[in-house]
Scaffold this active site. Structure first.
Site, PDB file in Angstrom:
ATOM      1  N   CYS A 210       0.690  -1.059   0.141  1.00  0.00           N
ATOM      2  CA  CYS A 210      -0.229  -0.069   0.122  1.00  0.00           C
ATOM      3  C   CYS A 210       0.771   1.475  -0.104  1.00  0.00           C
ATOM      4  CB  CYS A 210      -1.087  -0.234   1.335  1.00  0.00           C
ATOM      5  SG  CYS A 210      -2.448   1.132   0.866  1.00  0.00           S
TER       6      CYS A 210
ATOM      7  N   HIS B   6      -3.440  -5.789   1.315  1.00  0.00           N
ATOM      8  CA  HIS B   6      -2.692  -5.844   2.378  1.00  0.00           C
ATOM      9  C   HIS B   6      -2.833  -7.211   2.819  1.00  0.00           C
ATOM     10  CE1 HIS B   6      -2.311  -1.694   4.022  1.00  0.00           C
ATOM     11  NE2 HIS B   6      -3.457  -1.451   3.102  1.00  0.00           N
TER      12      HIS B   6
ATOM     13  N   GLU C 240      -0.577  -8.421   4.960  1.00  0.00           N
ATOM     14  CA  GLU C 240      -0.641  -8.705   6.558  1.00  0.00           C
ATOM     15  C   GLU C 240      -1.684  -8.713   7.309  1.00  0.00           C
ATOM     16  OE1 GLU C 240      -0.472  -6.180   4.743  1.00  0.00           O
ATOM     17  OE2 GLU C 240      -0.872  -4.113   6.037  1.00  0.00           O
TER      18      GLU C 240
END
Lengths: 231, 83
Positions: free
Chosen positions: A88, A204, A206
């Protein structure tokens, strides 16, 4: 063998803890935060440039973070073949630093978009994707400037060298304009550099590693990176 | 000392969603003659020194390296001596 992830923290990073948590607590590898003013990568095996709003997204996303003291070391690390994933805002920093080609424009809708989307894995032959067991992964996006753009010459080169790694798609992997959340050129969601050691992606991974959160597709990307050290 | 005034514009080939959205508002307000609204940036700052050539060089470098992204933006500036 434990792999050490260095998570760079810029003023305004806000996904640094998610990244740290995912690689250290969920995947059980080592992680350390790297404050942007340091010039020591602390022997990290992999550098994560996390999501967020570095320097408040002032001027252009990632444009000021790109000149943080640590970035000179990150660029050196990249030139020596070091593995880097920019997520990002981290992707935006990589673009501004010239480590990946192109720019991010504002989302076509002008809206900040935060939702789960589907990604078609376009290239499995990378250190970031080799361990992904399916063609389509579900990973959240959360951005206002994810509308990837580059000139046609660069785009052709990205296609020619298989550098487009992820494209926005529907649940079945069909890539079309209706599944493009932000107006990104060719539905591009993630690209790698020619040498294959730097990945930038808007979604994302994560945020979807811990099974407690109900989604784990992001784990495949970090596991691919980890496996690349073993092979 | 010089005062620099920089205007940064999106390249003509690059779509400007902000400009488009603002123009939609303009139409709602009844500005029917308005078209091709594009939004850029205006930046001003001072440059120390007396030599206009080196001041220009510094402004150019500042614009090129940081203020504008040459992939999507063009810049123009004026430089006025401040007495």
């Amino acid at each position: 063998m434990k792999i050490k992830f260095g998570v760079v923290v810029f003023p305004g990073s806000n996904c640094d803890h998610d990244a740290y948590y995912s690689v250290k607590k969920v995947l059980n590898h080592d992680a350390e935060f790297l404050w942007h003013k340091t010039t020591d990568l602390k022997n990290s095996d992999v550098i994560i440039l996390p999501g967020g709003f570095s320097y408040g997204d002032y001027l252009r996303t990632g444009s000021i973070a790109r000149f943080s003291p640590i970035m000179e070391q990150v660029i050196n690390f990249a030139e020596k073949g070091g593995k880097i994933i920019g997520i990002c805002n981290g992707f935006q920093v990589l673009l501004e630093a010239g480590l990946l080609p192109g720019v991010m424009l504002k989302n076509e809708s002008l809206k900040f978009i935060c939702k789960d989307i589907y990604l078609k894995v376009e290239n499995f032959n990378t250190i970031f994707t080799s361990n992904i067991p399916k063609n389509v992964v579900k990973i959240p996006i959360a951005h206002g400037d994810g509308n990837y753009y580059t000139d046609s010459e660069t785009l052709n080169s990205l296609i020619k060298y298989n550098q487009i790694v992820f494209r926005y798609c529907d649940t079945n992997g069909n890539v079309s304009a209706s599944d493009n959340p932000n107006g990104s050129l060719e539905n591009i969601a993630g690209i790698i550099n020619k040498s294959g050691n730097i990945l930038g992606m808007m979604p994302h991974p994560e945020r979807c590693c811990d099974p407690k959160l109900g989604k784990t597709d992001g784990m495949f990307i970090f596991n691919s990176i980890i496996k690349s050290f073993v092979n | 000392m010089f005062k620099a005034t920089v205007i940064i514009k999106r390249r003509p080939t690059i779509v400007d969603p902000q400009g488009k959205a603002v123009e939609q508002g303009a139409k709602l307000l009844g500005f029917n003659n308005v078209s091709q609204t594009r939004i850029g940036k205006y930046i001003e700052f001072f440059v120390n020194g007396n030599d206009v050539h080196s001041a220009k060089q510094e402004v150019e470098e500042y614009c090129h390296k940081l203020l504008a992204n040459p992939i999507m933006e063009d810049y123009e500036y004026t430089l006025d001596e401040v007495k």
